[in-house]
Motif scaffolding. Structure first.
Motif, PDB file in Angstrom:
ATOM      1  N   LYS A   1     -24.725 -40.674 -62.715  1.00 33.44           N
ATOM      2  CA  LYS A   1     -23.584 -40.137 -63.458  1.00 33.44           C
ATOM      3  C   LYS A   1     -24.066 -38.924 -64.239  1.00 33.44           C
ATOM      4  CE  LYS A   1     -20.118 -43.549 -64.372  1.00 33.44           C
ATOM      5  NZ  LYS A   1     -19.178 -42.763 -63.695  1.00 33.44           N
ATOM      6  N   ALA A   2     -23.267 -37.876 -64.200  1.00 32.21           N
ATOM      7  CA  ALA A   2     -23.581 -36.661 -64.963  1.00 32.21           C
ATOM      8  C   ALA A   2     -22.325 -36.225 -65.702  1.00 32.21           C
ATOM      9  CB  ALA A   2     -24.058 -35.553 -64.035  1.00 32.21           C
ATOM     10  N   VAL A   3     -22.499 -35.786 -66.933  1.00 30.77           N
ATOM     11  CA  VAL A   3     -21.379 -35.302 -67.728  1.00 30.77           C
ATOM     12  C   VAL A   3     -21.749 -33.942 -68.322  1.00 30.77           C
ATOM     13  CG1 VAL A   3     -22.153 -36.587 -69.777  1.00 30.77           C
ATOM     14  CG2 VAL A   3     -19.787 -35.814 -69.622  1.00 30.77           C
ATOM     15  N   ASN A   4     -20.825 -33.007 -68.232  1.00 30.90           N
ATOM     16  CA  ASN A   4     -20.997 -31.690 -68.856  1.00 30.90           C
ATOM     17  C   ASN A   4     -20.171 -31.689 -70.131  1.00 30.90           C
ATOM     18  OD1 ASN A   4     -21.166 -29.058 -69.632  1.00 30.90           O
ATOM     19  ND2 ASN A   4     -20.452 -28.185 -67.712  1.00 30.90           N
TER      20      ASN A   4
ATOM     21  N   GLN B   1     -16.454 -32.001 -67.315  1.00 33.95           N
ATOM     22  CA  GLN B   1     -16.325 -32.822 -66.116  1.00 33.95           C
ATOM     23  C   GLN B   1     -17.368 -33.931 -66.096  1.00 33.95           C
ATOM     24  OE1 GLN B   1     -16.909 -30.755 -62.376  1.00 33.95           O
ATOM     25  NE2 GLN B   1     -16.261 -32.512 -61.176  1.00 33.95           N
ATOM     26  N   VAL B   2     -16.986 -35.081 -65.542  1.00 30.41           N
ATOM     27  CA  VAL B   2     -17.896 -36.192 -65.296  1.00 30.41           C
ATOM     28  C   VAL B   2     -17.958 -36.390 -63.789  1.00 30.41           C
ATOM     29  CG1 VAL B   2     -18.324 -38.649 -65.640  1.00 30.41           C
ATOM     30  CG2 VAL B   2     -17.286 -37.296 -67.466  1.00 30.41           C
ATOM     31  N   LEU B   3     -19.164 -36.554 -63.275  1.00 33.10           N
ATOM     32  CA  LEU B   3     -19.373 -36.674 -61.833  1.00 33.10           C
ATOM     33  C   LEU B   3     -20.166 -37.947 -61.552  1.00 33.10           C
ATOM     34  CD1 LEU B   3     -19.222 -34.546 -59.293  1.00 33.10           C
ATOM     35  CD2 LEU B   3     -21.675 -34.615 -59.616  1.00 33.10           C
ATOM     36  N   THR B   4     -19.783 -38.660 -60.501  1.00 34.40           N
ATOM     37  CA  THR B   4     -20.494 -39.867 -60.086  1.00 34.40           C
ATOM     38  C   THR B   4     -20.877 -39.737 -58.620  1.00 34.40           C
ATOM     39  OG1 THR B   4     -19.199 -41.204 -61.631  1.00 34.40           O
ATOM     40  CG2 THR B   4     -20.352 -42.378 -59.882  1.00 34.40           C
ATOM     41  N   ARG B   5     -22.138 -40.043 -58.317  1.00 24.62           N
ATOM     42  CA  ARG B   5     -22.623 -40.032 -56.940  1.00 24.62           C
ATOM     43  C   ARG B   5     -23.368 -41.338 -56.681  1.00 24.62           C
ATOM     44  NH1 ARG B   5     -19.681 -36.333 -56.157  1.00 24.62           N
ATOM     45  NH2 ARG B   5     -20.149 -34.358 -55.185  1.00 24.62           N
ATOM     46  N   ASN B   6     -23.189 -41.898 -55.496  1.00 28.14           N
ATOM     47  CA  ASN B   6     -23.893 -43.112 -55.081  1.00 28.14           C
ATOM     48  C   ASN B   6     -24.828 -42.784 -53.927  1.00 28.14           C
ATOM     49  OD1 ASN B   6     -22.629 -45.147 -56.804  1.00 28.14           O
ATOM     50  ND2 ASN B   6     -20.770 -44.632 -55.690  1.00 28.14           N
ATOM     51  N   TYR B   7     -26.052 -43.345 -53.998  1.00 27.20           N
ATOM     52  CA  TYR B   7     -27.055 -43.091 -52.978  1.00 27.20           C
ATOM     53  C   TYR B   7     -27.686 -44.410 -52.526  1.00 27.20           C
ATOM     54  CZ  TYR B   7     -26.659 -38.389 -54.855  1.00 27.20           C
ATOM     55  OH  TYR B   7     -26.171 -37.182 -55.278  1.00 27.20           O
ATOM     56  N   PHE B   8     -28.096 -44.443 -51.284  1.00 27.37           N
ATOM     57  CA  PHE B   8     -28.813 -45.576 -50.710  1.00 27.37           C
ATOM     58  C   PHE B   8     -30.125 -45.778 -51.470  1.00 27.37           C
ATOM     59  CE2 PHE B   8     -32.013 -47.160 -47.721  1.00 27.37           C
ATOM     60  CZ  PHE B   8     -31.389 -48.302 -47.252  1.00 27.37           C
ATOM     61  N   ALA B   9     -30.457 -47.027 -51.779  1.00 26.09           N
ATOM     62  CA  ALA B   9     -31.705 -47.286 -52.497  1.00 26.09           C
ATOM     63  C   ALA B   9     -32.338 -48.612 -52.091  1.00 26.09           C
ATOM     64  CB  ALA B   9     -31.460 -47.260 -53.994  1.00 26.09           C
ATOM     65  N   ASP B  10     -32.007 -49.142 -50.945  1.00 20.21           N
ATOM     66  CA  ASP B  10     -32.588 -50.396 -50.473  1.00 20.21           C
ATOM     67  C   ASP B  10     -33.979 -50.094 -49.909  1.00 20.21           C
ATOM     68  OD1 ASP B  10     -32.902 -53.019 -49.853  1.00 20.21           O
ATOM     69  OD2 ASP B  10     -31.311 -53.112 -48.346  1.00 20.21           O
ATOM     70  N   LEU B  11     -34.857 -49.657 -50.801  1.00 17.21           N
ATOM     71  CA  LEU B  11     -36.210 -49.188 -50.474  1.00 17.21           C
ATOM     72  C   LEU B  11     -37.205 -49.894 -51.386  1.00 17.21           C
ATOM     73  CD1 LEU B  11     -35.194 -45.426 -50.633  1.00 17.21           C
ATOM     74  CD2 LEU B  11     -35.490 -46.765 -48.537  1.00 17.21           C
ATOM     75  N   ASP B  12     -38.460 -50.008 -50.958  1.00 12.42           N
ATOM     76  CA  ASP B  12     -39.470 -50.662 -51.792  1.00 12.42           C
ATOM     77  C   ASP B  12     -39.766 -49.894 -53.076  1.00 12.42           C
ATOM     78  OD1 ASP B  12     -39.801 -52.901 -50.204  1.00 12.42           O
ATOM     79  OD2 ASP B  12     -41.467 -52.043 -49.074  1.00 12.42           O
TER      80      ASP B  12
ATOM     81  N   ASP C   1     -29.031 -22.767 -68.081  1.00 14.16           N
ATOM     82  CA  ASP C   1     -29.642 -23.033 -69.381  1.00 14.16           C
ATOM     83  C   ASP C   1     -28.822 -23.996 -70.220  1.00 14.16           C
ATOM     84  OD1 ASP C   1     -31.788 -21.381 -68.876  1.00 14.16           O
ATOM     85  OD2 ASP C   1     -30.716 -19.603 -69.580  1.00 14.16           O
ATOM     86  N   ALA C   2     -27.906 -24.732 -69.624  1.00 13.66           N
ATOM     87  CA  ALA C   2     -27.002 -25.596 -70.374  1.00 13.66           C
ATOM     88  C   ALA C   2     -27.465 -27.047 -70.422  1.00 13.66           C
ATOM     89  CB  ALA C   2     -25.607 -25.523 -69.762  1.00 13.66           C
ATOM     90  N   GLU C   3     -28.740 -27.319 -70.109  1.00 14.30           N
ATOM     91  CA  GLU C   3     -29.160 -28.698 -69.982  1.00 14.30           C
ATOM     92  C   GLU C   3     -28.953 -29.542 -71.236  1.00 14.30           C
ATOM     93  OE1 GLU C   3     -32.983 -26.311 -70.556  1.00 14.30           O
ATOM     94  OE2 GLU C   3     -31.464 -26.280 -69.044  1.00 14.30           O
ATOM     95  N   VAL C   4     -28.926 -28.912 -72.423  1.00 15.32           N
ATOM     96  CA  VAL C   4     -28.700 -29.691 -73.644  1.00 15.32           C
ATOM     97  C   VAL C   4     -27.276 -30.227 -73.699  1.00 15.32           C
ATOM     98  CG1 VAL C   4     -30.480 -28.523 -74.965  1.00 15.32           C
ATOM     99  CG2 VAL C   4     -28.160 -27.623 -74.981  1.00 15.32           C
ATOM    100  N   GLU C   5     -26.370 -29.656 -72.949  1.00 15.97           N
ATOM    101  CA  GLU C   5     -24.970 -30.083 -72.938  1.00 15.97           C
ATOM    102  C   GLU C   5     -24.665 -31.063 -71.820  1.00 15.97           C
ATOM    103  OE1 GLU C   5     -22.788 -29.327 -75.239  1.00 15.97           O
ATOM    104  OE2 GLU C   5     -24.167 -28.016 -76.297  1.00 15.97           O
ATOM    105  N   VAL C   6     -25.661 -31.421 -71.022  1.00 14.62           N
ATOM    106  CA  VAL C   6     -25.431 -32.281 -69.870  1.00 14.62           C
ATOM    107  C   VAL C   6     -26.189 -33.590 -70.052  1.00 14.62           C
ATOM    108  CG1 VAL C   6     -25.788 -32.526 -67.387  1.00 14.62           C
ATOM    109  CG2 VAL C   6     -25.014 -30.361 -68.337  1.00 14.62           C
ATOM    110  N   GLY C   7     -25.493 -34.697 -69.788  1.00 15.70           N
ATOM    111  CA  GLY C   7     -26.119 -36.014 -69.821  1.00 15.70           C
ATOM    112  C   GLY C   7     -26.196 -36.571 -68.410  1.00 15.70           C
ATOM    113  N   ILE C   8     -27.342 -37.149 -68.055  1.00 20.53           N
ATOM    114  CA  ILE C   8     -27.531 -37.735 -66.735  1.00 20.53           C
ATOM    115  C   ILE C   8     -28.017 -39.168 -66.922  1.00 20.53           C
ATOM    116  CG2 ILE C   8     -28.811 -37.620 -64.567  1.00 20.53           C
ATOM    117  CD1 ILE C   8     -29.169 -34.599 -65.114  1.00 20.53           C
ATOM    118  N   SER C   9     -27.425 -40.093 -66.167  1.00 22.06           N
ATOM    119  CA  SER C   9     -27.901 -41.471 -66.174  1.00 22.06           C
ATOM    120  C   SER C   9     -28.030 -41.961 -64.741  1.00 22.06           C
ATOM    121  CB  SER C   9     -26.968 -42.381 -66.975  1.00 22.06           C
ATOM    122  OG  SER C   9     -25.679 -42.409 -66.392  1.00 22.06           O
ATOM    123  N   VAL C  10     -28.936 -42.924 -64.555  1.00 20.34           N
ATOM    124  CA  VAL C  10     -29.210 -43.489 -63.231  1.00 20.34           C
ATOM    125  C   VAL C  10     -29.066 -45.000 -63.356  1.00 20.34           C
ATOM    126  CG1 VAL C  10     -30.939 -43.747 -61.409  1.00 20.34           C
ATOM    127  CG2 VAL C  10     -30.820 -41.611 -62.718  1.00 20.34           C
TER     128      VAL C  10
END
Length: 119
Positions: free
Chosen positions: A26-29, A63-74, A85-94
């Motif tokens: 999930k990422a939010v600007n 905007q809030v964005l959600t992406r799903n990825y395959f992760a059935d890995l060891d 240069d806007a990274e301070v305004e963006v939140g990312i969670s996994v």
């Protein structure tokens, strides 16, 4: 440009089943004026580091964005490269999830907890 990483995530099987099968990013600007561009890269870690996700995303202001990825890995790792240069305004969670959608607490990395380390 900044680079953020989850670090290596161990997802080896427990009683024949891996805890996480899906990774949700999930990422939010939070910037009310400026768009933001970043790259998501996912890596399989199996003795070598092999990229299996490579996606460039654009976030409009507020905007809030959600992406799903395959992760059935060891083992896997996700990196996020900022192109602006806007990274301070963006939140990312996994979020690690089972195939059923249930959250896997040990595979939860939230920006406010500052687990995403700057490389």
């Amino acid at each position: 440009m900044a680079l953020f990483s989850t670090g290596p995530i161990d997802n080896g099987p427990i009683l024949g089943v891996r805890q996480t099968q899906i990774v949700t990013v999930k990422a939010v600007n939070r910037d009310s004026l400026n768009p933001y561009t970043f790259v998501i890269q996912g890596y399989l870690l199996n003795g070598s580091r092999t990229m299996y996700v490579n996606e460039t995303l654009n976030l409009a202001s507020n905007q809030v964005l959600t992406r799903n990825y395959f992760a059935d890995l060891d083992a896997f790792e996700f990196e996020f490269a900022t192109l602006d240069d806007a990274e301070v305004e963006v939140g990312i969670s996994v979020w690690g999830k089972r195939a059923s959608g249930e959250l896997v607490d040990p595979h939860r990395i939230v920006a406010r907890e500052k687990y995403l380390g700057i490389i």
